[in-house]
Every structure is written in structure tokens, then in C-alpha cells.
Design a protein around this motif. Structure first.
Motif, PDB file in Angstrom:
ATOM      1  N   ASP A  77       1.828   5.829 -40.652  1.00  7.56           N
ATOM      2  CA  ASP A  77       1.167   4.809 -39.594  1.00  7.56           C
ATOM      3  C   ASP A  77       1.959   4.579 -38.537  1.00  7.56           C
ATOM      4  O   ASP A  77       3.094   5.338 -38.078  1.00  7.56           O
ATOM      5  N   LYS A  78       1.634   3.512 -37.628  1.00  7.80           N
ATOM      6  CA  LYS A  78       2.496   3.133 -36.587  1.00  7.80           C
ATOM      7  C   LYS A  78       3.908   2.824 -37.024  1.00  7.80           C
ATOM      8  O   LYS A  78       4.789   3.327 -36.207  1.00  7.80           O
ATOM      9  N   ASN A  79       4.158   2.327 -38.004  1.00  6.79           N
ATOM     10  CA  ASN A  79       5.529   2.039 -38.513  1.00  6.79           C
ATOM     11  C   ASN A  79       6.274   3.171 -38.839  1.00  6.79           C
ATOM     12  O   ASN A  79       7.478   3.207 -38.467  1.00  6.79           O
ATOM     13  N   GLY A  80       5.533   3.924 -39.447  1.00  5.90           N
ATOM     14  CA  GLY A  80       6.392   5.240 -39.576  1.00  5.90           C
ATOM     15  C   GLY A  80       6.766   5.991 -38.315  1.00  5.90           C
ATOM     16  O   GLY A  80       7.796   6.730 -38.283  1.00  5.90           O
ATOM     17  N   MET A  81       5.889   6.036 -37.373  1.00  4.37           N
ATOM     18  CA  MET A  81       6.086   6.762 -36.082  1.00  4.37           C
ATOM     19  C   MET A  81       7.193   6.035 -35.445  1.00  4.37           C
ATOM     20  O   MET A  81       8.215   6.701 -35.127  1.00  4.37           O
ATOM     21  N   GLU A  82       7.252   4.822 -35.525  1.00  6.20           N
ATOM     22  CA  GLU A  82       8.218   4.004 -35.138  1.00  6.20           C
ATOM     23  C   GLU A  82       9.762   4.073 -35.545  1.00  6.20           C
ATOM     24  O   GLU A  82      10.849   4.236 -34.825  1.00  6.20           O
ATOM     25  N   ALA A  83       9.647   4.121 -36.743  1.00  6.18           N
ATOM     26  CA  ALA A  83      11.123   4.402 -37.650  1.00  6.18           C
ATOM     27  C   ALA A  83      11.619   5.848 -37.318  1.00  6.18           C
ATOM     28  O   ALA A  83      12.677   5.964 -37.027  1.00  6.18           O
ATOM     29  N   LEU A  84      10.546   6.893 -37.357  1.00 10.09           N
ATOM     30  CA  LEU A  84      11.183   8.211 -36.755  1.00 10.09           C
ATOM     31  C   LEU A  84      11.787   8.140 -35.661  1.00 10.09           C
ATOM     32  O   LEU A  84      12.687   8.902 -35.145  1.00 10.09           O
TER      33      LEU A  84
END
Length: 175
Positions: A77-84
Motif C-alpha cells: 500500500d501507500k505506506n509500503g511505497m513510502e517506506a521503499l
């Protein structure tokens, strides 16, 4: 979790393509809005396959992006994209942030335009039902018919010429 340069490059490509297709979809939705406002039924019908193709292509890219995120050890999700993005080197991070921000902006525009079009379609459908009931000599919204035993049956008459497609999440905001 760490991502390879190859994974970062592929995510960059996907984000750019998602943005391009989202911009194309936004153009289609804006054309649909113009057609709805001018009651141009032919134009609306011609836009349907283009709209569906853009949505199908976008859904495919979203699945690819989610799969890459998952394989890199991030949430899809959005959080995963931002963490990446945060764990990338400075140059990659800058590009990914730029592409991600563009995608979020264009996808939000698509969502807003789709909601506006849905409101227009809904209002048009209501107006059509209202006009038809008046033409039939009925009180608007009260179309009465009688069943085989003499009981009153309330029916709705619909002449929907277009339908708002439910918006799919280009970007998933679930937690």
C-alpha cells in the motif's frame, strides 16, 4: 528490507507509466464530463471502451507495483511505497518521490472527476424519471401499478444511458 537497483528502476518505470495512463484516464473522464453536460449520448458511448481499457491497463500496473513492493519486503500500500522510497539512495529517492507525488496528484484528479461525473449521471437519471412520471400523468416518484389481487405496486422506471464506474484504488490508502 532492501531493494536492488533493478527493482527501483522497475518501480520507477511502473510509476511513470501509471502516471501517463492516469493522465490519459483523466482526459477521458473530462471528455465524459463534457458529453454528460451536453447530453451527447453518442460521445458517451464512444468513450466507454477507451475508459475501460485505460482502467484495465492501470489495474495491471497497480498489481505489478504491489507485487514488486511485496517481493522487496514492503506492504503493498501507500505506506509500503513510502517506506521503499525512504530506504533508497538520494538520487533514486528523489526520482521515486517525484514520480509517486505525480501519480498521487493525477489519481486524485481522476477520482474527483469520476465522482463529479457520477453525480451528473445520478441527477440526469432522477430528472429523466421525474419527467417521465409527469408525462404519464403521475405524481413524480409515485408510479403506481396494480398487481393481480388489486394491491398497489410501486415501480421505478429507468432510462439510464450511462453509468459511473466505481473508482478503483490506483493508490491504496488502506492501513
Amino acid at each position: 528490507p532492501m531493494t536492488s537497483t533493478e527493482q527501483q528502476s522497475r518501480i520507477n518505470e511502473i510509476l511513470q507509466e501509471e502516471t501517463r495512463l492516469s493522465q490519459q484516464l483523466l482526459g477521458i473522464l473530462q471528455s465524459e464530463n463534457q458529453a454528460l453536460n451536453s447530453n451527447d449520448h453518442d460521445a458517451i458511448q464512444q468513450l466507454i471502451p477507451n475508459k475501460q481499457q485505460a482502467i484495465d491497463n492501470l489495474e495491471s500496473l497497480v498489481q505489478q507495483r504491489r507485487s514488486l513492493l511485496k517481493n522487496a519486503g514492503f506492504s503493498e500500500d501507500k505506506n509500503g511505497m513510502e517506506a521503499l522510497i525512504k530506504q533508497c539512495g538520494a538520487i533514486s529517492r528523489g526520482l521515486l518521490e517525484q514520480y509517486w507525488h505525480q501519480l498521487v496528484t493525477v489519481a486524485s484528479g481522476c477520482q474527483r472527476q469520476n465522482e463529479i461525473n457520477g453525480i451528473i449521471i445520478s441527477a440526469s437519471s432522477r430528472d429523466t424519471k421525474h419527467a417521465l412520471s409527469i408525462l404519464k400523468g403521475q405524481r413524480p416518484g409515485k408510479e403506481l401499478h396494480y398487481g393481480p389481487n388489486g394491491e398497489k405496486i410501486n415501480t421505478a422506471y429507468s432510462t439510464t444511458f450511462a453509468k459511473a464506474q466505481p473508482w478503483y484504488p490506483v493508490i491504496s490508502f488502506k492501513k
